[in-house]
Design an enzyme around this catalytic site. Structure first.
Site, PDB file in Angstrom:
ATOM      1  N   TYR A  56      34.017  50.239  38.432  1.00 18.15           N
ATOM      2  CA  TYR A  56      33.661  50.251  37.007  1.00 18.15           C
ATOM      3  C   TYR A  56      32.162  50.044  36.834  1.00 18.15           C
ATOM      4  O   TYR A  56      31.621  48.983  37.169  1.00 18.15           O
ATOM      5  CB  TYR A  56      34.460  49.197  36.224  1.00 18.15           C
ATOM      6  CG  TYR A  56      35.971  49.340  36.355  1.00 18.15           C
ATOM      7  CD1 TYR A  56      36.553  50.553  36.751  1.00 18.15           C
ATOM      8  CD2 TYR A  56      36.821  48.285  36.107  1.00 18.15           C
ATOM      9  CE1 TYR A  56      37.917  50.693  36.875  1.00 18.15           C
ATOM     10  CE2 TYR A  56      38.200  48.419  36.229  1.00 18.15           C
ATOM     11  CZ  TYR A  56      38.739  49.625  36.620  1.00 18.15           C
ATOM     12  OH  TYR A  56      40.097  49.761  36.754  1.00 18.15           O
ATOM     13  N   HIS A 114      42.514  50.499  45.301  1.00 13.72           N
ATOM     14  CA  HIS A 114      42.472  51.160  43.988  1.00 13.72           C
ATOM     15  C   HIS A 114      43.379  52.394  43.889  1.00 13.72           C
ATOM     16  O   HIS A 114      44.048  52.598  42.902  1.00 13.72           O
ATOM     17  CB  HIS A 114      41.024  51.512  43.648  1.00 13.72           C
ATOM     18  CG  HIS A 114      40.737  51.553  42.181  1.00 13.72           C
ATOM     19  ND1 HIS A 114      39.540  51.200  41.642  1.00 13.72           N
ATOM     20  CD2 HIS A 114      41.497  51.906  41.122  1.00 13.72           C
ATOM     21  CE1 HIS A 114      39.573  51.336  40.321  1.00 13.72           C
ATOM     22  NE2 HIS A 114      40.749  51.767  39.993  1.00 13.72           N
TER      23      HIS A 114
HETATM   24  P1  NDP Z   1      43.590  50.624  27.209  1.00 12.21           P
HETATM   25  O1  NDP Z   1      44.893  51.306  27.058  1.00 12.21           O
HETATM   26  O2  NDP Z   1      43.548  49.175  27.464  1.00 12.21           O
HETATM   27  O3  NDP Z   1      42.735  50.957  25.893  1.00 12.21           O
HETATM   28  C1  NDP Z   1      41.412  50.528  25.742  1.00 12.21           C
HETATM   29  C2  NDP Z   1      40.861  51.193  24.484  1.00 12.21           C
HETATM   30  O4  NDP Z   1      41.607  50.755  23.345  1.00 12.21           O
HETATM   31  C3  NDP Z   1      39.420  50.827  24.219  1.00 12.21           C
HETATM   32  O5  NDP Z   1      38.789  51.976  23.682  1.00 12.21           O
HETATM   33  C4  NDP Z   1      39.500  49.714  23.174  1.00 12.21           C
HETATM   34  O6  NDP Z   1      38.345  49.775  22.358  1.00 12.21           O
HETATM   35  C5  NDP Z   1      40.746  50.101  22.410  1.00 12.21           C
HETATM   36  N1  NDP Z   1      41.503  48.957  21.889  1.00 12.21           N
HETATM   37  C6  NDP Z   1      41.900  47.840  22.545  1.00 12.21           C
HETATM   38  N2  NDP Z   1      42.612  47.030  21.737  1.00 12.21           N
HETATM   39  C7  NDP Z   1      42.676  47.650  20.545  1.00 12.21           C
HETATM   40  C8  NDP Z   1      43.265  47.316  19.302  1.00 12.21           C
HETATM   41  N3  NDP Z   1      43.944  46.191  19.131  1.00 12.21           N
HETATM   42  N4  NDP Z   1      43.125  48.188  18.264  1.00 12.21           N
HETATM   43  C9  NDP Z   1      42.439  49.336  18.415  1.00 12.21           C
HETATM   44  N5  NDP Z   1      41.858  49.716  19.575  1.00 12.21           N
HETATM   45  C10 NDP Z   1      41.976  48.876  20.631  1.00 12.21           C
HETATM   46  O7  NDP Z   1      42.788  51.464  28.305  1.00 12.21           O
HETATM   47  P2  NDP Z   1      42.071  51.163  29.689  1.00 12.21           P
HETATM   48  O8  NDP Z   1      42.025  52.474  30.392  1.00 12.21           O
HETATM   49  O9  NDP Z   1      40.822  50.425  29.504  1.00 12.21           O
HETATM   50  O10 NDP Z   1      43.119  50.262  30.525  1.00 12.21           O
HETATM   51  C11 NDP Z   1      43.086  48.855  30.544  1.00 12.21           C
HETATM   52  C12 NDP Z   1      42.526  48.330  31.857  1.00 12.21           C
HETATM   53  O11 NDP Z   1      43.323  48.747  32.949  1.00 12.21           O
HETATM   54  C13 NDP Z   1      41.142  48.883  32.218  1.00 12.21           C
HETATM   55  O12 NDP Z   1      40.120  48.366  31.412  1.00 12.21           O
HETATM   56  C14 NDP Z   1      41.089  48.537  33.677  1.00 12.21           C
HETATM   57  O13 NDP Z   1      40.792  47.169  33.855  1.00 12.21           O
HETATM   58  C15 NDP Z   1      42.512  48.865  34.110  1.00 12.21           C
HETATM   59  N6  NDP Z   1      42.661  50.248  34.627  1.00 12.21           N
HETATM   60  C16 NDP Z   1      43.023  50.405  35.946  1.00 12.21           C
HETATM   61  C17 NDP Z   1      43.147  51.651  36.500  1.00 12.21           C
HETATM   62  C18 NDP Z   1      43.538  51.784  37.929  1.00 12.21           C
HETATM   63  O14 NDP Z   1      43.462  52.894  38.485  1.00 12.21           O
HETATM   64  N7  NDP Z   1      43.978  50.723  38.582  1.00 12.21           N
HETATM   65  C19 NDP Z   1      42.897  52.884  35.725  1.00 12.21           C
HETATM   66  C20 NDP Z   1      42.600  52.623  34.327  1.00 12.21           C
HETATM   67  C21 NDP Z   1      42.496  51.349  33.824  1.00 12.21           C
HETATM   68  P3  NDP Z   1      37.375  48.492  22.116  1.00 12.21           P
HETATM   69  O15 NDP Z   1      36.911  48.008  23.454  1.00 12.21           O
HETATM   70  O16 NDP Z   1      36.297  49.083  21.270  1.00 12.21           O
HETATM   71  O17 NDP Z   1      38.217  47.490  21.377  1.00 12.21           O
END
Ligand code: NDP
Length: 278
Positions: A56, A114
């Site tokens: 990241y 990962h």
């Molecule tokens: P998420 O499904 O957690 O969504 C994140 C998005 O949703 C951001 O744009 C955030 O914006 C928004 N958001 C969060 N809460 C709210 C809310 N209550 N209302 C409206 N919008 C909201 O996506 P991620 O892909 O980030 O997945 C979560 C985590 O999983 C990652 O951050 C990472 O740590 C992990 N991950 C692991 C992977 C792997 O291969 N092992 C691959 C992908 C993710 P804002 O920040 O502006 O609130």
């Protein structure tokens, strides 16, 4: 402060079922302070699990986490991940040490592979075992591993503690087999992108269910994953008020009628689907 429920890992220790994602943090200097503040707000609210990765922002997210947990390492359950390009024995050791340096800590609670690569699993697992022996990681697991890959890992070692995979209402493929496989070993599924990176929040059914019970779409999407006692959610938000909102999912038990409506809108898999990744 919210008391966050935990689920047990195969080694008998507890993993909180709610954590903070960090993908896309650390890539923009002007957002650094807000990202640190969001993670600190999460810790203040009782969230201890933070999920990050060397990938990241090329280490930038780990630097955000380091700032957020300064002086609070003991209250944190810290998860990071090694890239497949670093899966060879020596590179895994070096990658972990670099992550520890960036995170400003001497150990990780959980270190994940990962996603699978062409490197023999034996090499990476041997590195994990040596890192564990040296106290640099307390335990290890995998991410984006399907059942056949989990079985290959299990032939080498029974010490894998978690599988972090894409799982949300729109991505239910793992319910065909992987969920049961992990449950049979009391191995938590860490559901990543639990909000489908935000796209689930505009879904009509999710919105209707949320409105009817005075909740928010994010809370419904997360509560649906948390209906499974061994599932862990790690939504990412850089906004303290959204972290507080997301935590509200822990207080929601969806009714049979609500679950049926969600099944109609997002049907469970009827056959094997290859594991999806973001
Ligand atoms: P998420 O499904 O957690 O969504 C994140 C998005 O949703 C951001 O744009 C955030 O914006 C928004 N958001 C969060 N809460 C709210 C809310 N209550 N209302 C409206 N919008 C909201 O996506 P991620 O892909 O980030 O997945 C979560 C985590 O999983 C990652 O951050 C990472 O740590 C992990 N991950 C692991 C992977 C792997 O291969 N092992 C691959 C992908 C993710 P804002 O920040 O502006 O609130």
């Amino acid at each position: 402060m919210t008391a966050i429920r935990t689920t047990n890992m195969p080694d008998g220790s507890a993993m909180p079922v709610f954590g903070l994602g960090t993908w896309h943090m650390g890539g923009n200097a002007s957002a650094f302070a807000d990202e640190v503040a969001a993670l600190r707000a999460g810790l203040d609210l009782g969230v201890t699990l933070i999920d990050t990765a060397e990938m990241y922002a090329s280490g930038g997210a780990e630097r955000v986490v380091a700032e957020a947990i300064k002086g609070r390492r003991d209250e944190t359950f810290l998860v990071s991940k090694v890239l497949p390009t670093n899966a060879a024995y020596d590179k895994t050791i070096a990658a972990c040490e670099a992550s520890l340096e960036r995170l400003g800590t001497d150990h990780l609670d959980l270190y994940l592979y990962h996603w699978p690569s062409g490197t023999p699993f034996e090499d990476t697992i041997r590195a994990f075992e040596d890192l564990q022996q040296d106290g640099k990681i307390l335990r290890w697991g995998v991410s984006n591993f399907d059942v056949d890959e989990m079985e290959a890992v299990e032939e080498i070692s029974d010490a894998c503690q978690a599988n972090q995979v894409l799982y949300n209402l729109m991505r239910r493929g793992i319910e065909h087999d992987l969920v049961d496989w992990c449950e049979a070993r009391s191995m938590p599924i860490m559901a990543y992108s639990p909000l489908e990176q935000g796209s689930l929040l505009n879904d009509t059914i999710v919105r209707e269910i949320a409105e009817a019970r005075n909740a928010t779409p994010a809370q419904i999407a997360l509560a649906w994953i948390l209906r499974n006692p061994s599932a862990v959610v790690i939504p990412k938000s850089s906004k303290p008020e959204r972290i507080r909102e997301n935590l509200g999912a822990l207080d929601i038990a969806l009714s049979d009628e609500e679950l049926e409506a969600l099944d109609d809108a997002f049907p469970p898999p009827s056959d094997k689907q290859s594991l999806e990744m973001i």
